[in-house]
Design a protein around this motif. Structure first.
Motif, PDB file in Angstrom:
ATOM      1  N   SER A 197      36.201  24.553  26.713  1.00 14.01           N
ATOM      2  CA  SER A 197      36.546  25.962  26.952  1.00 14.01           C
ATOM      3  C   SER A 197      37.974  25.970  26.392  1.00 14.01           C
ATOM      4  N   ILE A 198      38.546  27.052  26.432  1.00 10.24           N
ATOM      5  CA  ILE A 198      39.884  27.236  26.008  1.00 10.24           C
ATOM      6  C   ILE A 198      40.635  26.421  26.721  1.00 10.24           C
ATOM      7  N   GLU A 199      40.659  26.584  27.906  1.00  5.02           N
ATOM      8  CA  GLU A 199      41.315  25.995  29.089  1.00  5.02           C
ATOM      9  C   GLU A 199      41.416  24.215  28.937  1.00  5.02           C
ATOM     10  N   GLN A 200      40.243  23.815  28.518  1.00  6.85           N
ATOM     11  CA  GLN A 200      39.927  22.344  28.421  1.00  6.85           C
ATOM     12  C   GLN A 200      40.766  21.845  27.216  1.00  6.85           C
ATOM     13  N   SER A 201      40.858  22.818  26.219  1.00 10.75           N
ATOM     14  CA  SER A 201      41.490  22.447  24.889  1.00 10.75           C
ATOM     15  C   SER A 201      42.923  22.057  25.135  1.00 10.75           C
ATOM     16  N   PHE A 202      43.472  23.136  26.125  1.00  6.07           N
ATOM     17  CA  PHE A 202      44.764  22.757  26.353  1.00  6.07           C
ATOM     18  C   PHE A 202      44.989  21.543  27.025  1.00  6.07           C
ATOM     19  N   GLU A 203      43.858  21.214  27.946  1.00  5.88           N
ATOM     20  CA  GLU A 203      44.144  19.918  28.593  1.00  5.88           C
ATOM     21  C   GLU A 203      44.196  18.967  27.887  1.00  5.88           C
ATOM     22  N   LYS A 204      43.280  18.771  26.738  1.00  7.11           N
ATOM     23  CA  LYS A 204      43.415  17.868  25.685  1.00  7.11           C
ATOM     24  C   LYS A 204      44.511  17.841  24.925  1.00  7.11           C
ATOM     25  N   PHE A 205      45.320  18.727  24.559  1.00  6.44           N
ATOM     26  CA  PHE A 205      46.451  18.839  23.806  1.00  6.44           C
ATOM     27  C   PHE A 205      47.663  18.283  24.523  1.00  6.44           C
ATOM     28  N   LEU A 207      44.268  12.647  21.017  1.00  9.54           N
ATOM     29  CA  LEU A 207      45.130  11.705  21.033  1.00  9.54           C
ATOM     30  C   LEU A 207      44.809  10.488  20.015  1.00  9.54           C
ATOM     31  N   LYS A 208      43.558  10.285  19.885  1.00 11.30           N
ATOM     32  CA  LYS A 208      43.253   9.164  19.003  1.00 11.30           C
ATOM     33  C   LYS A 208      43.537   9.645  17.506  1.00 11.30           C
ATOM     34  N   GLY A 209      43.217  10.941  17.281  1.00 13.93           N
ATOM     35  CA  GLY A 209      43.714  11.482  15.836  1.00 13.93           C
ATOM     36  C   GLY A 209      45.090  11.212  15.654  1.00 13.93           C
ATOM     37  N   LEU A 210      46.066  11.385  16.508  1.00 17.40           N
ATOM     38  CA  LEU A 210      47.466  11.502  16.467  1.00 17.40           C
ATOM     39  C   LEU A 210      47.682  10.179  16.361  1.00 17.40           C
ATOM     40  N   GLN A 211      47.287   9.050  16.951  1.00 17.11           N
ATOM     41  CA  GLN A 211      47.542   7.820  16.924  1.00 17.11           C
ATOM     42  C   GLN A 211      47.278   7.196  15.548  1.00 17.11           C
ATOM     43  N   SER A 212      46.095   7.730  14.876  1.00 16.72           N
ATOM     44  CA  SER A 212      45.828   7.350  13.469  1.00 16.72           C
ATOM     45  C   SER A 212      46.782   7.924  12.510  1.00 16.72           C
ATOM     46  N   ALA A 256      53.241  13.257  20.571  1.00 17.57           N
ATOM     47  CA  ALA A 256      54.222  13.683  19.252  1.00 17.57           C
ATOM     48  C   ALA A 256      55.550  13.937  19.797  1.00 17.57           C
ATOM     49  N   LYS A 257      55.855  14.498  20.818  1.00 21.75           N
ATOM     50  CA  LYS A 257      57.296  14.657  21.216  1.00 21.75           C
ATOM     51  C   LYS A 257      57.976  13.384  21.365  1.00 21.75           C
ATOM     52  N   ALA A 258      57.391  12.468  21.850  1.00 23.71           N
ATOM     53  CA  ALA A 258      58.044  10.874  21.851  1.00 23.71           C
ATOM     54  C   ALA A 258      58.129  10.342  20.567  1.00 23.71           C
ATOM     55  N   ASN A 259      57.442  10.614  19.549  1.00 30.28           N
ATOM     56  CA  ASN A 259      57.628  10.119  18.278  1.00 30.28           C
ATOM     57  C   ASN A 259      58.381  11.057  17.380  1.00 30.28           C
ATOM     58  N   ASN A 260      58.770  12.065  17.884  1.00 29.36           N
ATOM     59  CA  ASN A 260      59.359  13.209  17.041  1.00 29.36           C
ATOM     60  C   ASN A 260      58.791  13.622  15.885  1.00 29.36           C
TER      61      ASN A 260
END
Length: 236
Positions: A114-122, A82-87, A129-133
């Motif tokens: 883990s793969i599962e944890q990566s999806f939790e971060k996403f 999320l920090k990267g997206l905000q940048s 991203a959706k909120a900002n189109n």
């Protein structure tokens, strides 16, 4: 199936991040400006990650802000959290990318989860991203082999790809990460992927470690894949 092939140039990110010597911001800018003259329609500018961990990608958001905006060229940034997206949002980026793998070991070694944890971060990234189109592209490493586990079950590749698409990624790039695949093995992966997923949302990302990238791309073309990642002159 359209004969138009889309090329996504990732040399400025995936190539440069693997080079031992980090380029200056000015050198990276000149590099991308030259790329923009080639006719490539999509360029991944860099990665919004900590410079402590990937010094080659330092100030990628600043680099993005310095580039001219061309309506015919999609510029994007890799944003693993999320920090990267905000940048990326702060500099007006309209497309970002997230990455995971079809291998548990690779995911642990590369993004420390883990793969599962990566999806939790996403989840937070995708929501913002959706909120900002903002368009989001997904990467899946180890589509054929993993450097730690060896051969990867194609069903795992499909499962991870489907989850990225279901989360809202508009496109998923499957990475043949270590360059050990051959066309017959690539064919098996695409056969299984294409039995469940539309070819129009899938891309191929082939490393040329053992000189097989073009052969694997040709095989992919035969199966209807029309999106490929490139890294100029094999950079990285």
């Amino acid at each position: 199936m359209s004969e138009f092939v889309k090329i996504v140039e990732v040399g400025a990110r995936d190539g440069l991040q693997n080079e031992k010597t980090a380029l200056t911001l000015a050198q990276r800018k000149d590099f991308i400006l030259d790329l923009m003259k080639t006719g490539v329609q999509a360029i991944e500018v860099g990665s919004c990650v900590s410079a402590k961990w990937v010094p080659q990608m330092a100030d990628s958001d600043s680099l993005f802000s310095q580039l001219p905006k061309n309506p015919n060229i999609q510029l994007s940034l890799l944003t693993p959290n999320l920090k990267g997206l905000q940048s990326a949002l702060a500099v007006g980026c309209s497309e970002v990318a997230i990455f995971t793998a079809a291998s548990e070991s690779f995911t642990q070694k590369n993004i420390n989860c883990s793969i599962e944890q990566s999806f939790e971060k996403f989840a937070d990234v995708m929501a913002a991203a959706k909120a900002n189109n903002i368009k989001v592209r997904g990467y899946v490493s180890c589509m054929v082999d993993c450097p730690y586990e060896g051969a990867i079950d194609p069903k795992q590749v499909v499962q991870v790809s489907k989850r990225l698409l279901d989360m809202g990624c508009y496109e998923v790039s499957l990475g043949e990460t270590i360059g050990t695949a051959t066309p017959d093995r690539v064919k098996k992966v695409w056969d299984i992927c294409l039995s469940e997923l539309d070819s129009r949302v899938l891309a191929g990302h082939f490393h040329n470690t053992y000189g097989m990238a073009l052969a694997n791309i040709y095989q992919s073309l035969q199966q209807g894949i029309r999106i490929f990642d490139s890294s100029i002159a094999g950079l990285g």
